[in-house]
Write an enzyme that holds these catalytic residues in place. Structure first.
Site, short mmCIF file in Angstrom:
data_model
loop_
_atom_site.label_atom_id
_atom_site.label_comp_id
_atom_site.label_asym_id
_atom_site.label_seq_id
_atom_site.Cartn_x
_atom_site.Cartn_y
_atom_site.Cartn_z
N THR A 40 1.20 -12.29 20.20
CA THR A 40 1.96 -11.10 20.59
C THR A 40 1.06 -10.21 21.44
OG1 THR A 40 1.38 -9.77 18.64
CG2 THR A 40 3.29 -11.23 18.43
N ASP A 94 4.51 -6.13 12.57
CA ASP A 94 5.14 -6.49 11.29
C ASP A 94 6.64 -6.76 11.48
OD1 ASP A 94 2.74 -6.32 9.93
OD2 ASP A 94 3.04 -4.21 9.39
N ASP A 106 6.26 5.14 19.07
CA ASP A 106 5.22 4.88 18.07
C ASP A 106 5.20 3.36 17.84
OD1 ASP A 106 3.59 4.60 15.85
OD2 ASP A 106 4.84 5.81 14.52
N ASN A 150 0.84 -1.20 0.00
CA ASN A 150 0.00 0.00 0.00
C ASN A 150 0.87 1.24 0.00
OD1 ASN A 150 -2.57 -1.12 0.22
ND2 ASN A 150 -2.55 -1.10 2.45
N ASP A 184 0.52 4.70 1.90
CA ASP A 184 -0.27 5.38 2.93
C ASP A 184 -0.16 6.89 2.72
OD1 ASP A 184 -0.67 2.88 3.97
OD2 ASP A 184 0.67 3.12 5.69
N GLY A 209 2.09 -6.88 3.98
CA GLY A 209 2.99 -7.72 3.19
C GLY A 209 4.33 -7.04 2.97
N ASN A 265 -2.17 -11.17 17.24
CA ASN A 265 -1.97 -10.40 18.47
C ASN A 265 -3.10 -10.78 19.44
OD1 ASN A 265 -4.24 -8.83 17.88
ND2 ASN A 265 -3.04 -7.09 17.11
N GLY A 275 1.94 -6.94 22.81
CA GLY A 275 2.47 -5.60 22.98
C GLY A 275 3.54 -5.56 24.08
N ARG A 278 11.05 4.03 17.11
CA ARG A 278 11.14 5.00 16.02
C ARG A 278 9.76 5.18 15.40
NH1 ARG A 278 15.63 1.82 13.11
NH2 ARG A 278 17.14 1.69 14.78
P1 ADP Z 1 0.60 -5.62 16.80
O1 ADP Z 1 1.30 -4.39 16.29
O2 ADP Z 1 0.32 -6.62 15.71
O3 ADP Z 1 -0.56 -5.38 17.71
P2 ADP Z 1 2.18 -6.10 19.20
O4 ADP Z 1 1.79 -4.74 19.64
O5 ADP Z 1 1.76 -7.26 20.02
O6 ADP Z 1 1.72 -6.37 17.68
O7 ADP Z 1 3.77 -6.11 19.05
C1 ADP Z 1 4.50 -7.22 18.59
C2 ADP Z 1 5.64 -7.52 19.54
O8 ADP Z 1 6.54 -6.37 19.58
C3 ADP Z 1 5.22 -7.74 20.99
O9 ADP Z 1 4.87 -9.09 21.24
C4 ADP Z 1 6.50 -7.35 21.74
O10 ADP Z 1 7.42 -8.42 21.76
C5 ADP Z 1 7.03 -6.19 20.90
N1 ADP Z 1 6.50 -4.92 21.45
C6 ADP Z 1 5.39 -4.25 21.06
N2 ADP Z 1 5.18 -3.16 21.84
C7 ADP Z 1 6.18 -3.16 22.74
C8 ADP Z 1 6.55 -2.28 23.84
N3 ADP Z 1 5.82 -1.21 24.16
N4 ADP Z 1 7.67 -2.60 24.55
C9 ADP Z 1 8.43 -3.67 24.23
N5 ADP Z 1 8.13 -4.53 23.23
C10 ADP Z 1 7.03 -4.28 22.49
#
Ligand code: ADP
Length: 287
Positions: free
Chosen positions: A202, A234, A228, A11, A13, A41, A178, A204, A267
């Site tokens: 996952t 991804d 951010d 895409n 954006d 992708g 997620n 976060g 970043r």
């Molecule tokens: P999505 O963007 O698909 O929702 P997540 O937010 O779960 O995916 O992020 C993917 C992975 O990146 C997480 O499982 C974690 O390992 C890492 N990650 C994401 N956000 C954080 C954060 N705030 N601090 C540390 N690691 C992070």
């Protein structure tokens, strides 16, 4: 032979900033405009390449400037784009994003050529096939089955999440939702019951849980100061695919991918935030 082939979306954006998002019928004056490469992708292909994999991207763009821009993004990262087809008369996929002063956004996604990736699309030889759900589901299912029949490890990131046919799941070795998507695809146990070997959820800043038929193992998140979180998922999926292709076991590949995800949050943007192998190794430390 590639390490990772990604069959998925590309895409452009288009991001407009404004004090506030206009109501229907209203016009407001914007404060900024940027164009960024995107699509899950493309993002995951770039993430895998920066993590050290030889990557091929398969997908579709239009015969327009956006298509040329996205092909250049792939080749800049050393990704083979020879099976990204150009569809005449259909626009390249775009997301039109309006962001207000509070960083709230409203988004319109036009799939464009991403909706024209056919079930009969080319599938270059690779160790790992990495899939998402931004191209038609029958095409995702077709390439997953073809790859699984050839002994390729199929990794599916079910985003955006929809209920998935059992024959698609049966072709997948690893599914990476997620914490929201995992509920929409029926939960960990239902996915494992279709024959998927590993479900990697996952979560976060809470890290990752890795589920197989007989065990759950947790990978904590790496501590970072996020600016951010766009692109973290991804970065995770691309890095995971790269390390699985390199022969890592799931535990090691997940640790590497979690480090990549953490770095991506430090970043701004998606593609600009995707980390390189040396940065990921530095976060992991000696192994
Ligand atoms: P999505 O963007 O698909 O929702 P997540 O937010 O779960 O995916 O992020 C993917 C992975 O990146 C997480 O499982 C974690 O390992 C890492 N990650 C994401 N956000 C954080 C954060 N705030 N601090 C540390 N690691 C992070």
């Amino acid at each position: 032979m590639f390490d990772v082939v990604v069959v998925g979306s590309l895409n452009l954006d288009l991001v407009v900033s404004a004090e506030r998002i206009p109501s229907p019928g209203e016009t407001v004056t914007g404060t900024g405009y940027h164009e960024y490469p995107g699509g899950k992708g493309l993002n995951q292909a770039v993430a895998a390449a920066r993590a050290g994999a030889r990557v091929a991207m398969v997908g579709a763009v239009g015969d327009d400037g956006a298509g040329e821009t996205l092909l250049a993004v792939l080749t800049d990262d050393g990704i083979d784009a020879s099976d990204v087809v150009t569809v005449e008369g259909v626009p390249t996929g775009r997301a039109s994003i309006t962001v207000d002063a509070e960083a709230e956004n409203s988004i319109v996604v036009v799939p464009g050529t991403n909706g024209h990736v056919s079930p009969a699309v080319a599938l270059p030889n690779a160790r790992v096939l990495l899939l998402q759900l931004e191209i038609p589901l029958p095409s995702v299912a077709s390439v997953a089955r073809r790859a699984a029949d050839d002994g390729v490890l199929v990794v599916l990131n079910p985003a955006p999440a929809v209920a998935l046919p059992d024959d698609l799941l049966a072709a997948c070795s690893v599914v990476v939702p997620n914490e929201h998507e995992v509920e929409l695809i029926g939960g960990v146990d239902a996915v494992l019951a279709t024959g998927v070997g590993t479900v990697i959820v996952t979560r976060g800043a809470e890290g990752v849980s890795v589920h197989s038929r007989d065990a759950r193992v947790d990978q904590p998140a790496f501590p970072v100061d996020p600016v951010d979180t766009t692109g973290a998922g991804d970065a995770f999926c691309g890095a995971l695919g790269a390390r699985l292709a390199a022969g890592d076991d799931v535990t090691d590949a997940v640790a590497f991918a979690a480090a990549a995800g953490a770095l991506a949050t430090t970043r701004h943007g998606a593609v600009p935030s995707l980390p390189r192998r040396s940065d990921i190794d530095a976060v992991l430390g000696p192994r």
